[in-house]
Design a protein around this motif. Structure first.
Motif, short mmCIF file in Angstrom:
data_model
loop_
_atom_site.label_atom_id
_atom_site.label_comp_id
_atom_site.label_asym_id
_atom_site.label_seq_id
_atom_site.Cartn_x
_atom_site.Cartn_y
_atom_site.Cartn_z
N SER A 1 0.83 -1.20 0.00
CA SER A 1 0.00 0.00 0.00
C SER A 1 0.87 1.26 0.00
O SER A 1 2.00 1.25 0.50
CB SER A 1 -0.90 0.03 1.25
OG SER A 1 -1.79 -1.05 1.27
N LEU A 2 0.32 2.30 -0.56
CA LEU A 2 0.92 3.64 -0.51
C LEU A 2 -0.20 4.65 -0.40
O LEU A 2 -1.31 4.40 -0.88
CB LEU A 2 1.74 3.94 -1.78
CG LEU A 2 3.11 3.28 -1.94
CD1 LEU A 2 3.64 3.57 -3.34
CD2 LEU A 2 4.08 3.78 -0.89
N ALA B 1 -8.69 8.48 -10.61
CA ALA B 1 -9.77 8.76 -9.66
C ALA B 1 -10.06 10.25 -9.65
O ALA B 1 -9.18 11.07 -9.90
CB ALA B 1 -9.39 8.29 -8.26
N GLU B 2 -11.31 10.57 -9.36
CA GLU B 2 -11.74 11.97 -9.32
C GLU B 2 -12.67 12.18 -8.14
O GLU B 2 -13.43 11.28 -7.77
CB GLU B 2 -12.46 12.35 -10.60
CG GLU B 2 -12.97 13.80 -10.60
CD GLU B 2 -13.96 14.06 -11.71
OE1 GLU B 2 -13.80 13.48 -12.80
OE2 GLU B 2 -14.90 14.84 -11.48
N ILE B 3 -12.60 13.38 -7.57
CA ILE B 3 -13.54 13.76 -6.51
C ILE B 3 -14.06 15.15 -6.83
O ILE B 3 -13.31 16.03 -7.24
CB ILE B 3 -12.88 13.71 -5.11
CG1 ILE B 3 -13.92 13.97 -4.02
CG2 ILE B 3 -11.70 14.67 -5.01
CD1 ILE B 3 -13.42 13.61 -2.62
N ASP B 4 -15.38 15.34 -6.70
CA ASP B 4 -16.00 16.62 -6.97
C ASP B 4 -16.37 17.33 -5.68
O ASP B 4 -16.36 16.72 -4.60
CB ASP B 4 -17.26 16.42 -7.81
CG ASP B 4 -16.95 15.90 -9.19
OD1 ASP B 4 -17.89 15.50 -9.90
OD2 ASP B 4 -15.76 15.89 -9.56
N SER B 5 -16.74 18.59 -5.79
CA SER B 5 -17.04 19.39 -4.61
C SER B 5 -18.26 18.89 -3.86
O SER B 5 -18.43 19.19 -2.68
CB SER B 5 -17.23 20.85 -4.99
OG SER B 5 -18.19 20.99 -6.01
N LYS C 1 -10.91 0.15 -9.00
CA LYS C 1 -12.08 0.12 -8.13
C LYS C 1 -11.92 -0.96 -7.07
O LYS C 1 -11.51 -2.08 -7.36
CB LYS C 1 -13.34 -0.14 -8.95
CG LYS C 1 -13.81 1.06 -9.75
CD LYS C 1 -15.08 0.74 -10.55
CE LYS C 1 -15.53 1.94 -11.35
NZ LYS C 1 -16.72 1.63 -12.19
N GLY C 2 -12.23 -0.59 -5.83
CA GLY C 2 -12.09 -1.53 -4.72
C GLY C 2 -10.70 -1.55 -4.12
O GLY C 2 -10.51 -2.14 -3.04
N ARG C 3 -9.74 -0.94 -4.78
CA ARG C 3 -8.35 -0.92 -4.27
C ARG C 3 -7.88 0.49 -3.91
O ARG C 3 -7.12 0.66 -2.96
CB ARG C 3 -7.40 -1.51 -5.31
CG ARG C 3 -7.71 -2.95 -5.69
CD ARG C 3 -6.60 -3.52 -6.56
NE ARG C 3 -6.43 -2.83 -7.83
CZ ARG C 3 -5.30 -2.27 -8.23
NH1 ARG C 3 -4.21 -2.31 -7.46
NH2 ARG C 3 -5.22 -1.67 -9.40
N GLN D 1 -5.36 6.83 -1.49
CA GLN D 1 -4.95 5.64 -0.78
C GLN D 1 -4.96 4.48 -1.74
O GLN D 1 -6.00 4.18 -2.35
CB GLN D 1 -5.89 5.37 0.40
CG GLN D 1 -5.57 4.09 1.18
CD GLN D 1 -4.25 4.17 1.91
OE1 GLN D 1 -3.95 5.18 2.55
NE2 GLN D 1 -3.46 3.11 1.84
N MET D 2 -3.82 3.83 -1.89
CA MET D 2 -3.69 2.74 -2.85
C MET D 2 -3.36 1.46 -2.10
O MET D 2 -2.30 1.37 -1.46
CB MET D 2 -2.60 3.06 -3.88
CG MET D 2 -2.81 4.39 -4.59
SD MET D 2 -1.59 4.68 -5.90
CE MET D 2 -0.10 4.78 -4.93
N ASN D 3 -4.24 0.49 -2.17
CA ASN D 3 -4.05 -0.81 -1.52
C ASN D 3 -3.98 -1.91 -2.56
O ASN D 3 -4.38 -1.71 -3.71
CB ASN D 3 -5.21 -1.09 -0.56
CG ASN D 3 -5.32 -0.07 0.56
OD1 ASN D 3 -4.31 0.47 1.04
ND2 ASN D 3 -6.54 0.20 1.00
#
Length: 134
Positions: free
Chosen positions: A17-18, A50-54, A65-67, A82-84
């Motif tokens: 993980s990192l 990956a993306e995140i919106d307001s 996905k899922g990781r 977060q990368m698992n």
């Protein structure tokens, strides 16, 4: 001027993980924003990870996905990834990207495709290398 500085990359074995961080300056997370992580491996095309919106919506490319989990700390103006369960095919340079008013610093537009919608990003950081060995 928007500035993005990534950190947290490194070398790990498969299954490890990192957590990548992206410190943003020049704007505040309380404004409307879209933030994303992109990656590019040698000889391969760049892809949105990956993306995140307001509004808190998140989107991921199928392969992570899922990781992977994207998140943000508005108080610290910091974006995370977060990368698992990392795999050798995750090896790439990872870039933080932002969609903000202004001329941008990429010289072009990077697009992330989430749920059939293309979202454009005009600022990026210098990148952080992630290497996963088998």
């Amino acid at each position: 001027q928007v500035q993005l500085v990534e950190s947290g990359g490194g070398s790990v074995q498969s299954g490890g993980s990192l957590r990548l961080s992206c410190a943003a300056s020049g704007y505040t997370y309380s404004d409307y924003y879209m933030m994303a992580w992109f990656r590019q491996a040698p000889g391969k095309e760049r892809e949105g990870v990956a993306e995140i919106d307001s509004d808190g919506s998140t989107f991921y490319v199928d392969s992570v996905k899922g990781r992977f989990t994207i998140s943000q700390d508005s108080a610290k103006n910091t974006l995370y990834l977060q990368m698992n369960a990392l795999k050798p095919e995750d090896t790439a340079m990872y870039y933080c990207a932002a969609n903000q008013p202004g001329p941008g610093n990429i010289g072009t537009t990077w697009f992330f495709f989430g749920q059939g919608i293309a979202r454009g990003f005009n600022y990026r950081g210098q990148g952080t290398q992630v290497t996963v060995s088998s």
